[in-house]
Design an enzyme around this catalytic site. Structure first.
Site, PDB file in Angstrom:
ATOM      1  CD  GLU A 256      26.317  38.395  66.282  1.00  0.00           C
ATOM      2  OE1 GLU A 256      25.726  38.717  64.894  1.00  0.00           O
ATOM      3  OE2 GLU A 256      25.968  38.466  67.234  1.00  0.00           O
TER       4      GLU A 256
ATOM      5  CE  LYS B 262      19.915  36.203  69.045  1.00  0.00           C
ATOM      6  NZ  LYS B 262      20.991  36.850  69.659  1.00  0.00           N
TER       7      LYS B 262
ATOM      8  CD  GLU C 287      55.498  26.693  49.590  1.00  0.00           C
ATOM      9  OE1 GLU C 287      55.285  26.878  48.069  1.00  0.00           O
ATOM     10  OE2 GLU C 287      56.587  26.498  49.874  1.00  0.00           O
TER      11      GLU C 287
ATOM     12  CE  LYS D  15      18.322  34.599  60.051  1.00  0.00           C
ATOM     13  NZ  LYS D  15      19.753  34.751  59.148  1.00  0.00           N
TER      14      LYS D  15
ATOM     15  CB  CYS E 187      29.830  55.410  97.176  1.00  0.00           C
ATOM     16  SG  CYS E 187      30.803  56.633  98.286  1.00  0.00           S
TER      17      CYS E 187
HETATM   18  S1  IVH Z   1      19.448  37.443  61.393  1.00  0.00           S
HETATM   19  C1  IVH Z   1      16.543  40.824  61.067  1.00  0.00           C
HETATM   20  N1  IVH Z   1      20.969  35.386  61.962  1.00  0.00           N
HETATM   21  O1  IVH Z   1      21.248  38.151  66.817  1.00  0.00           O
HETATM   22  C2  IVH Z   1      17.390  39.589  61.493  1.00  0.00           C
HETATM   23  N2  IVH Z   1      21.118  37.126  63.526  1.00  0.00           N
HETATM   24  O2  IVH Z   1      19.048  39.671  67.959  1.00  0.00           O
HETATM   25  C3  IVH Z   1      19.074  39.869  61.490  1.00  0.00           C
HETATM   26  N3  IVH Z   1      22.793  36.720  65.226  1.00  0.00           N
HETATM   27  O3  IVH Z   1      21.703  41.607  65.469  1.00  0.00           O
HETATM   28  C4  IVH Z   1      19.414  39.060  62.217  1.00  0.00           C
HETATM   29  N4  IVH Z   1      23.332  34.970  64.980  1.00  0.00           N
HETATM   30  O4  IVH Z   1      23.444  40.230  65.574  1.00  0.00           O
HETATM   31  C5  IVH Z   1      20.726  36.511  62.554  1.00  0.00           C
HETATM   32  N5  IVH Z   1      22.402  33.328  62.433  1.00  0.00           N
HETATM   33  C6  IVH Z   1      22.068  34.544  62.799  1.00  0.00           C
HETATM   34  C7  IVH Z   1      22.477  35.175  63.958  1.00  0.00           C
HETATM   35  C8  IVH Z   1      22.111  36.635  64.221  1.00  0.00           C
HETATM   36  C9  IVH Z   1      23.460  35.880  65.795  1.00  0.00           C
HETATM   37  C10 IVH Z   1      22.718  38.114  66.090  1.00  0.00           C
HETATM   38  C11 IVH Z   1      22.858  39.508  65.245  1.00  0.00           C
HETATM   39  C12 IVH Z   1      21.248  40.218  65.575  1.00  0.00           C
HETATM   40  C13 IVH Z   1      20.878  39.535  66.621  1.00  0.00           C
HETATM   41  C14 IVH Z   1      19.467  39.910  66.810  1.00  0.00           C
END
Ligand code: IVH
Length: 672
Positions: free
Chosen positions: A178, A117, A36, A294, A430
């Site tokens: 990401e 992450k 569809e 965070k 080399c």
């Molecule tokens: S926040 C100021 N949240 O990890 C902080 N980053 O080493 C901004 N990353 O460049 C990043 N998962 O590419 C944030 N849940 C997440 C993430 C994440 C992966 C990566 C991101 C960043 C790197 C930092």
């Protein structure tokens, strides 16, 4: 159907397709069948074919189909993309929590938002008036590459934001996320690459990065990339108070956010989440390498601010790599395409994190010495997110006294040329140009556009030539015959003739191109130009001493010694003589313009914002060719700031310092 009706139907189809796309790719919960969906898409395609002027960039049909690019444009992030400080132990996370509290002058708990992450590639997506406009890579955090076309192929990225009831869409929204390649897709991609004789990607992150940096978006479209969004940059919309609220808002606008996120009332709840996620990790269909912590409240985030390039309010708490114990049976040396000698340990096979490992990289001699790895040692190895395992440490207590120390050879194990390891560098290489291990790469470089510019001589052809022994060095290109060419696969007389002509034409070149083409370590285009300005011939350059070379502005010890070593090799001298004998030539060096004739002599320029008629690097080389200097930051010493479209903070700084600001037109006029 008349045009007005068509327009209406097109709008309706787009709306439906966006919705079903979202159900399928973001929510993973489709409400119609694939058939569809295809039917709706085909109807839209047909209507757009009939009324091409009604096609818009945010139409679902526009996710693929842009023509390939020559290069990526630069994109300046409105708000810099920061990086994160890392922690590996709970103790470090407690310290982080302590620092946060001290800074905020509070003794109570601080609330955190904890997220996986994602081990992928950071990107920024710019939306204006709810429409996806520009997508870019992180780059150096300030300036990234415009990969909009490639990002559009990712179906989980909305082309239009979903309005939520009662709330206006943000006028401007820069979303950060990401991009990753799911594990299954990674394995399939590598299997296919190995079948096709292409080198496999080392890990899903590299595969994602490689896919995102394709100039031809139709290749990206074949890779099922995906995304999780986790933050914002520039934003103008209704106020958001917390990271948690932001994630919910992102979700409501149609972005894919990670389901494993948690609001933690204190650092102890973060540890619980970390452990749960670590246990879940092996089961996830994508790679994660830790937890991002965070501070939840934006008000507190703001109060905390940033140090260097990372925020004080966030931390990456990394997972421990998977470890195992095994024995080093031998140490062998591989010569890579750049001539780098890499030692690796041959291991008694052992399972680590679900994979059998039988070798591990030792990186270089310094690493071997530092860890004191010997043949016969019992060692701990680990496999991190990366697929290439490494030796972490030796279990010295298991030594019997029979272990053997290892030293990298002085001669290349492939071609016997001398191995060079410049002072202060870790990598031994080399020095032979004709080393088969690096021959292919050397010739690809020699023929490339900015070097000898041999059109049509592609990688596949060069590989065959080397494998069949038709060429043993790049000078041999000039001896190739039509007959030899015709022995190559997929080579007809027409193509062969064209390539031979291109090879012949490349004999007329310039000195800087030729110097660059030689493939001297550390001698890129810019250095080649400096050298060509200083010497009249390759022969003269080949006689240059270290002192003479280092006296040239812009050439340091490392480059100078690399040049000297290159010409010391008898093998290299021979190839260079062959080039001359076969008729490679360049015009004599023009008389150098006197410094006082150069109108930008002593002047420093800084560019900010996008230029309409030329790229940043073109503008900078204009400045340099007129004797000026192009710098990346504004100071009192800056003479001119050239402001293009959407200038950044440099313009403000210029104004504050009273530096003269030029428009693009004024700059061009000045250049003449
Ligand atoms: S926040 C100021 N949240 O990890 C902080 N980053 O080493 C901004 N990353 O460049 C990043 N998962 O590419 C944030 N849940 C997440 C993430 C994440 C992966 C990566 C991101 C960043 C790197 C930092």
């Amino acid at each position: 159907m008349n045009e007005a009706q068509a327009r209406k139907r097109i709008d309706k189809l787009r709306e439906e397709l966006h919705f079903h796309n979202y159900r399928y790719y973001v929510l993973d919960d489709p409400v119609i069948s694939d058939a569809e969906y295809d039917r709706l898409m085909r109807e839209l395609e047909n209507l757009e074919k009939e009324y091409p002027h009604l096609v818009t960039p945010d139409s679902p049909t526009q996710r693929v189909g842009a023509p390939p690019l020559d290069k990526f444009e630069e994109v300046r992030h409105a708000v810099p993309m920061l990086s994160l400080a890392n922690a590996f132990e709970e103790e470090e996370v407690r310290e982080f929590d302590g620092r946060v509290k001290r800074f905020l002058e509070t003794t109570g708990d601080v609330e955190y938002c904890a997220e996986p992450k994602i081990d992928g590639v950071a990107v920024e997506l710019v939306y204006e008036q709810g429409r996806f406009l520009i997508g870019s890579t992180r780059g150096d955090g300030q300036v990234g590459e415009n990969v909009t076309q490639n990002l559009k192929t990712i179906k989980a990225i909305p082309l239009n934001l979903i309005p939520s009831k009662g709330k206006p869409l943000p006028a401007r929204l820069d979303v950060r996320g990401e991009v990753y390649l799911p594990l299954k897709a990674f394995q399939e991609l590598n299997a296919r690459r190995e079948r096709d004789g292409e080198p496999p990607f080392a890990n899903p992150r590299n595969a994602a990065a490689g896919s995102l940096r394709q100039l031809d978006s139709s290749i990206t479209a074949q890779r099922p990339l995906d995304i999780f969004c986790h933050g914002i940059g520039r934003y103008s919309g209704t106020e958001l108070k917390t990271q948690w609220e932001l994630l919910e808002a992102l979700r409501s606008w149609g972005f894919k956010i990670n389901p494993h996120r948690r609001r933690c009332r204190n650092v102890n709840e973060v540890f619980l989440f970390y452990r749960e996620l670590d246990a879940l990790r092996e089961k996830l269909p994508y790679e994660i390498d830790g937890v991002v912590i965070k501070v939840n409240s934006f008000r507190l985030q703001e109060a905390l601010g940033t140090v260097a390039r990372s925020p004080r309010w966030a931390l990456a708490f990394k997972f421990k790599p998977k470890e195992a114990i095994t024995r080093v049976l031998d140490i062998v040396v591989n010569v890579g395409r750049t001539g780098a000698l890499t030692p690796s340990a041959v291991l008694e096979p052992v399972r680590v994190g679900g994979v059998t490992v039988s070798s591990a990289t030792l990186h270089n001699q310094d690493e071997i010495d530092r860890k004191d790895v010997r043949i016969g040692d019992t060692v701990v190895i680990q496999r991190a997110g990366d697929v290439i395992p490494e030796v972490v440490r030796v279990l010295v207590e298991k030594r019997t006294g029979k272990e053997k120390k290892f030293r990298l050879p002085d001669r290349c194990p492939v071609c016997g040329s001398e191995v060079d390891r410049p002072e202060g560098e870790a990598v031994a290489r080399c020095t032979g140009i004709a080393c088969p291990a690096k021959l292919k790469e050397t010739i690809i470089h020699f023929a490339s556009r900015d070097a000898m510019n041999i059109e049509g001589l592609g990688v596949k052809i060069i590989e065959q030539m080397v494998e069949r022994g038709l060429i043993k060095d790049y000078a041999d290109l000039y001896t190739l015959t039509l007959e030899q060419m015709l022995t190559l696969e997929r080579m007809g007389p027409k193509l062969a003739e064209n390539i031979l002509t291109a090879i012949r034409n490349s004999k007329k070149t310039t000195l800087d191109r030729l110097i660059y083409a030689l493939g001297i370590l550390h001698v890129g285009e810019h250095i080649a130009k400096l050298l060509a300005n200083e010497f009249s011939t390759v022969e003269e350059l080949s006689q240059a001493t270290l002192e003479r070379l280092t006296s040239i502005k812009g050439i340091g010890e490392e480059i100078a010694s690399s040049v000297v070593k290159f010409f010391q090799q008898e093998g290299n001298q021979k190839v260079i003589r062959k080039l001359k004998d076969y008729g490679v030539e360049y015009p004599p060096r023009p008389a150098r313009p006197k410094a006082k004739d150069l109108k930008f002599q002593g002047k420093t320029f800084v560019f900010t914002g996008g230029l309409k008629t030329l790229s940043r690097s073109e503008a900078e080389s204009k400045v340099e060719s007129l004797g000026g200097k192009a710098s990346s930051s504004v100071s009192k010493k800056t003479d001119f700031v050239v402001a293009g479209e959407d200038p950044g903070s440099k313009l403000d700084k210029a104004k504050a310092l009273g530096v003269k600001v030029l428009t693009e037109d004024e700059f061009l006029e000045l250049v003449g």
